[in-house]
Scaffold this active site. Structure first.
Site, PDB file in Angstrom:
ATOM      1  N   ASP A   8       0.731  -1.150  -0.048  1.00 50.51           N
ATOM      2  CA  ASP A   8      -0.039   0.152   0.112  1.00 50.51           C
ATOM      3  C   ASP A   8       0.860   1.160   0.205  1.00 50.51           C
ATOM      4  O   ASP A   8       2.215   1.344   0.209  1.00 50.51           O
ATOM      5  CB  ASP A   8      -0.751  -0.158   1.105  1.00 50.51           C
ATOM      6  CG  ASP A   8      -0.089   0.028   2.382  1.00 50.51           C
ATOM      7  OD1 ASP A   8       0.394   0.953   2.699  1.00 50.51           O
ATOM      8  OD2 ASP A   8       0.184  -1.177   2.976  1.00 50.51           O
ATOM      9  N   ASP A  43       0.549   3.644   2.360  1.00 50.15           N
ATOM     10  CA  ASP A  43       0.242   4.244   3.530  1.00 50.15           C
ATOM     11  C   ASP A  43      -0.912   5.383   3.625  1.00 50.15           C
ATOM     12  O   ASP A  43      -1.768   4.762   2.855  1.00 50.15           O
ATOM     13  CB  ASP A  43       1.586   4.672   4.361  1.00 50.15           C
ATOM     14  CG  ASP A  43       1.708   4.856   5.971  1.00 50.15           C
ATOM     15  OD1 ASP A  43       0.921   3.916   6.579  1.00 50.15           O
ATOM     16  OD2 ASP A  43       2.076   5.878   6.290  1.00 50.15           O
TER      17      ASP A  43
HETATM   18  N1  ADE Z   1       2.640  -2.805   6.607  1.00 46.20           N
HETATM   19  C1  ADE Z   1       2.108  -2.797   5.676  1.00 46.20           C
HETATM   20  N2  ADE Z   1       1.805  -1.427   5.284  1.00 46.20           N
HETATM   21  C2  ADE Z   1       1.950  -0.960   6.318  1.00 46.20           C
HETATM   22  C3  ADE Z   1       1.823   0.584   6.556  1.00 46.20           C
HETATM   23  N3  ADE Z   1       1.173   1.371   5.656  1.00 46.20           N
HETATM   24  N4  ADE Z   1       2.115   0.842   7.723  1.00 46.20           N
HETATM   25  C4  ADE Z   1       2.651  -0.036   8.765  1.00 46.20           C
HETATM   26  N5  ADE Z   1       2.932  -1.101   8.416  1.00 46.20           N
HETATM   27  C5  ADE Z   1       2.383  -1.675   7.246  1.00 46.20           C
END
Ligand code: ADE
Length: 275
Positions: free
Chosen positions: A212, A214
């Site tokens: 992703d 974030d």
């Molecule tokens: N693991 C996968 N995506 C994450 C994110 N955006 N923040 C923290 N840990 C993650």
């Protein structure tokens, strides 16, 4: 007890490793408690390996609850000298897209409540973490990604993994701040794992799977557990193929790593357990 030289820690979405022959599960206890799950040892491409699901096969441990010290201690007791950590991460930089793979070479540890050393109680050591990732092991993983010929998956060499405590994802302000301090990817588990592996003189490298963006990206969806898991499921099979190929390369010549001598310059007081 069976000997393993290569350890594989599977993160979210990777709870077992395909292709391990002569598999045997060990329920170990250590001075630091029990590991996240039983450790499966066996042979992969002729090499002795040990696999551990970081959160447990049924994903019962939060990142803050993972028994990191027990995990590393148990893998060390089984003979592990090379540790491949497979970890889901969010991207903090536009070019690192969901489903890409990253081999970070630095970490920023922002965790707050985890035991991060085997030392203390009279045993003093300060290992170097200037280069926390074994470049030899990262090279092997990069070669393995290349060999595996995953056409639509891009590999990014290097980058900084920001490790947060979690379990909540970051605020928008935090996400922007992590970007401003040089973060490439964000996750919740590689610290203190990398520090403990260094204290245990294991060569450590992370194969980070981007799930992703974030929550900093102006046009992409903010991370949710559902989004991260959906992308992970697509990536887990690829990660297994890469690790499998990396094992094959490692077993060809068991390369030396500076991490194998990490305590030579770091040990101040020899702990009783190491005598
Ligand atoms: N693991 C996968 N995506 C994450 C994110 N955006 N923040 C923290 N840990 C993650």
């Amino acid at each position: 007890m069976s000997q393993a030289r290569i350890g594989i820690i599977g993160g979210s979405g990777l709870y077992q490793m395909e292709g391990i022959e002569q598999a045997r599960g060990y329920e170990l206890t250590t001075p630091y408690g029990t590991p996240s799950d039983r450790i499966v040892t066996g042979v992969l491409h002729g090499a002795p390996v040990a696999f551990l699901a970081r959160h447990g096969r049924d994903h019962r441990y939060l990142p803050s609850e993972v028994p990191y010290r027990a995990n590393i201690y148990a893998l060390k007791a089984l003979g592990v000298r090379y540790l491949i950590s497979i970890s889901a991460v969010g991207s903090l930089q536009e070019p690192l897209r969901p489903l890409d793979m990253v081999l970070p070479d630095q970490f920023i540890d922002l965790t707050r409540r985890r035991d991060s050393t085997f030392f203390g109680n009279g045993a003093v050591a300060h290992v170097s973490m200037a280069a926390p990732v074994c470049s030899v092991l990262a090279d092997v993983l990069a070669q393995a990604v290349h060999d595996t010929g995953l056409d639509n998956i891009q590999l990014h060499r290097g980058g900084t993994y920001v490790c947060i405590e979690g379990p909540a994802f970051s605020t928008y302000a935090e996400s922007q701040w992590y970007r401003s301090i040089g973060g490439s990817v964000i996750g919740m588990t590689n610290m203190p794992e990398a520090k403990l592996a260094r204290e245990a003189e294991m060569a450590y490298a992370t194969l980070a799977l981007v799930t992703d963006y974030d929550c900093w990206h102006p046009r992409e969806a903010h991370v949710t557990a559902e989004l991260a898991i959906a992308n992970l499921m697509q990536n887990a099979a690829n990660a297994q193929r890469v690790v499998s190929q990396a094992v094959r390369w490692l077993a060809l010549d068991w390369p030396r790593s500076a991490a194998h001598d990490a305590l030579a310059a770091g040990l101040v007081t020899r702990p009783a357990a190491m005598e």
